[in-house]
Write an enzyme that holds these catalytic residues in place. Structure first.
Site, PDB file in Angstrom:
ATOM      1  N   LYS A  85       0.845  -1.005   0.239  1.00  0.00           N
ATOM      2  CA  LYS A  85       0.086  -0.201   0.092  1.00  0.00           C
ATOM      3  C   LYS A  85       0.819   1.213   0.070  1.00  0.00           C
ATOM      4  CE  LYS A  85      -3.473   2.100   2.741  1.00  0.00           C
ATOM      5  NZ  LYS A  85      -4.554   1.761   4.152  1.00  0.00           N
ATOM      6  N   ARG A 106      -5.075  -5.055   6.374  1.00  0.00           N
ATOM      7  CA  ARG A 106      -5.662  -6.013   6.618  1.00  0.00           C
ATOM      8  C   ARG A 106      -7.111  -6.372   6.190  1.00  0.00           C
ATOM      9  NH1 ARG A 106      -4.813  -3.063  10.728  1.00  0.00           N
ATOM     10  NH2 ARG A 106      -6.289  -2.523  12.210  1.00  0.00           N
ATOM     11  N   HIS A 151      -5.494 -34.293  16.988  1.00  0.00           N
ATOM     12  CA  HIS A 151      -4.344 -35.007  17.483  1.00  0.00           C
ATOM     13  C   HIS A 151      -3.246 -34.455  18.299  1.00  0.00           C
ATOM     14  CE1 HIS A 151      -6.108 -38.323  15.587  1.00  0.00           C
ATOM     15  NE2 HIS A 151      -6.826 -37.524  14.933  1.00  0.00           N
TER      16      HIS A 151
HETATM   17  C1  G6Q Z   1      -2.550  -4.026   7.947  1.00  0.00           C
HETATM   18  C2  G6Q Z   1      -1.335  -3.412   8.572  1.00  0.00           C
HETATM   19  C3  G6Q Z   1      -0.122  -4.080   7.971  1.00  0.00           C
HETATM   20  C4  G6Q Z   1       0.386  -3.613   6.571  1.00  0.00           C
HETATM   21  C5  G6Q Z   1       1.582  -4.302   6.153  1.00  0.00           C
HETATM   22  C6  G6Q Z   1       2.173  -3.900   4.646  1.00  0.00           C
HETATM   23  O1  G6Q Z   1      -3.696  -3.761   8.243  1.00  0.00           O
HETATM   24  O2  G6Q Z   1      -1.296  -2.190   8.047  1.00  0.00           O
HETATM   25  O3  G6Q Z   1      -0.233  -5.572   8.062  1.00  0.00           O
HETATM   26  O4  G6Q Z   1      -0.441  -4.480   5.667  1.00  0.00           O
HETATM   27  O5  G6Q Z   1       2.694  -3.666   7.070  1.00  0.00           O
HETATM   28  O6  G6Q Z   1       2.008  -2.801   4.511  1.00  0.00           O
HETATM   29  P1  G6Q Z   1       2.228  -2.157   2.857  1.00  0.00           P
HETATM   30  O7  G6Q Z   1       1.048  -2.846   2.050  1.00  0.00           O
HETATM   31  O8  G6Q Z   1       2.241  -0.553   3.114  1.00  0.00           O
HETATM   32  O9  G6Q Z   1       3.632  -2.524   2.515  1.00  0.00           O
END
Ligand code: G6Q
Length: 547
Positions: A213, A276, A392
């Protein structure tokens, strides 16, 4: 945790909270055995269904009164208004001043959801179209690598929210995937992850999806640069090859361009999608390439069906609300620390790991939206493994240990791989486990089997251990979407009542900042002046001495 001397929060001062405390005391002396004996229709009545997802919650330590009290709490804390605020695009992630609109990712064309006055649904569909076109080109072989070969391998590089969803969905929907292609997922900054992912792959047939992101995450950027070097070293160093072997999934076009990926090969999403909550955005590109755009859209339709159910169904029949309230009931009134999620479906083997991030990053919060320390417990630990394997291993503790562990059993009427009696055996175990947990085996029953007196206590199952059973017909992309949305909205329900921000994750920041500082100290040629605590200082010295 450590809530003894705090002033009472508005939540614990509510009349419904006090009523629940009193009621929980009564319920502690009631057993599931009694509840079922006194009410033979319970197993049929304490159920709810949403578009083929069936929830049996009768084996919980609840009565109709419990549910009424929990529903009163939901109403008093304004759950309805909070749901509406999310769907309306209000900035309910207050610490990041963002809207929370994963529900817009699966909104059908024509629906309108406004963020800052702008309808975001058309952009969602534009990205979906672009993803579909690309996925089809890769799947058909029209998209070729730099040397003219078809792409046979897809490697998603991402971490956290940019990894766990894609991994889980690939495993979950493998049955629907193109078996002529190989899909791998690299997340860890441990070089082993990358090395093992590519060791048997031909670079000229490999496509990297860099999913981030922010496009600044240390692990992902490190792995992406390593992937770039690997590719160039295998393909003779021609930089032009990068464009054919790398695409980006990100909200940050500037950083994508800086990395050398053509922004024409970038698939975007938006700051109102939390990491997430992003597997149904462009972050799901690997899923779409694996299962094809039509199946991906089916999955989105499943998410959307559960969104509509959550938004419109009265709370007493609302699956995510019921699941959320039951979790809160055990967390706050029965001192339960964890929830076990136990899918009896091998394809869902990564589902518990996926849910760990969804639930624990969302609701692992110790202050309210107003910033005051809570005086009640919030998010429980979620964990689990597929059945029957777990039986198990750790089920012993669930059956006979000293802790109460509410369980969610997930099963399907049909197998995607029907082989002889396998599926009946699998499902017999789902029903047997839930039954054994709830009703146990009394000393009298154990004795009646001729067990020696001294051995009887060891063989007694106290029972009274709660579980939900979630059933669907068969694992399809649509059902996967429904199940994920079910847990997303259960998390929302819990957070709404706890009055916490389920959409930020400040807790992951401190470690990141410290790691950057320590990295410099590990790599410094001269002995660095260390100003940590004595333990951290000594560990750094020891590592430097032996590396
Ligand atoms: C999720 C968090 C976290 C994030 C990762 C990757 O809700 O914010 O898990 O997705 O740190 O972040 P980037 O997508 O920005 O690389």
């Amino acid at each position: 945790m450590d809530s003894g001397n705090r002033t009472k929060s508005s939540l614990t001062q509510r009349p419904s909270w006090a009523n629940l405390l009193k009621h929980a005391d009564e319920m502690r002396s009631t057993t599931l055995r009694d509840l079922f004996t006194n009410d033979t229709g319970r197993g049929e009545r304490f159920t709810a269904e949403a578009d083929g997802i069936f929830l049996d919650y009768s084996k919980n330590r609840v009565t109709e009164q419990t549910l009424q009290l929990l529903l009163a709490l939901a109403n008093e804390t304004g759950l309805r208004g909070k749901i509406d605020a999310m769907f309306r695009g209000d900035k309910i992630n207050i610490t990041e001043n963002r809207a929370v609109l994963h529900v817009a990712l699966r909104a059908p064309k024509g629906e309108q959801i406004l963020v800052d006055g702008k309808d975001v649904v058309p952009e969602v569909h534009e990205v979906l179209e672009k993803m579909s076109g690309f996925a089809n080109r890769v799947r058909s072989g029209e998209w070729k690598g730099a040397t003219g070969k078809h792409i046979r391998n897809v490697i998603n590089i991402g971490i956290g929210g940019s990894d766990l969803g894609p991994v889980m969905a690939y495993e979950a929907l493998r049955h629907y995937s193109d078996r002529s292609m190989t899909f791998r997922f690299v997340s860890n900054v441990d070089g082993t992850d990358f090395a093992e992912a590519v060791r048997d792959l031909a670079a000229e047939e490999t496509l990297f999806l860099v999913a981030s992101k922010t496009f600044t995450t240390l692990e992902t950027m490190t792995n992406a640069h390593t992937a770039r070097e690997w590719l160039l070293s295998k393909l003779g160093g021609d930089e032009a090859a990068v464009a054919k072997h790398f695409v980006a999934i990100s909200t940050n076009a500037k950083e994508v361009a800086k990395f050398g990926i053509d922004t024409a090969n970038m698939f975007g999403f938006w700051d109102w999608v939390g990491g997430r909550y992003s597997m149904d955005s462009a972050i799901g590109l690997s899923t779409m390439i694996a299962i094809g755009p039509d199946h991906f859209r089916e999955m989105l339709a499943g998410f959307h069906a559960m969104d509509v159910h959550f938004r419109t169904t009265p709370f007493e029949r609302n699956l995510p609300v019921l699941l959320g309230l039951l979790t809160l009931w055990y967390t706050d009134f029965f001192d339960a620390q964890t929830v076990a999620v136990l899918p009896y479906e091998q394809y869902l083997k990564r589902f518990p790991a996926y849910l760990q991030q969804l639930t624990m990053e969302s609701n692992g919060k110790h202050v309210t939206l107003e910033g005051t320390h809570v005086d009640y417990e919030t998010g429980p630990v979620y964990w689990g493994e597929p059945g029957t394997n777990g039986q198990h291993s750790f089920y012993q503790l669930i059956h006979q240990g000293t802790r109460q562990i509410p369980c969610d059993f997930i099963g399907f009427a049909k197998s995607l791989n029907p082989l002889g009696r396998h599926h009946d055996m699998l499902m017999a175990n789902v029903f047997a486990q839930a039954e054994a947990l709830a009703f146990g085996k009394t000393a009298e029953q154990v004795k009646a089997e001729g067990t020696a007196d001294w051995l009887v206590p060891h063989r007694v199952f106290e029972g009274n251990r709660p579980s939900n059973t979630i059933l669907a017909e068969v694992l399809t992309p649509r059902v996967l979407g429904q199940l994920i949305a079910l847990y997303e909205h259960s998390v929302f329900t819990q957070a709404a009542i706890w009055n916490i921000d389920a959409f930020d994750q400040w807790g992951v920041e401190l470690g990141k900042v410290l790691a950057t500082k320590i990295l410099g100290e590990l790599e410094s040629p001269a002995d660095p002046a260390l100003a940590h605590d004595s333990s951290t200082n000594a560990l750094i010295r020891r590592y430097r001495a032996s590396k």
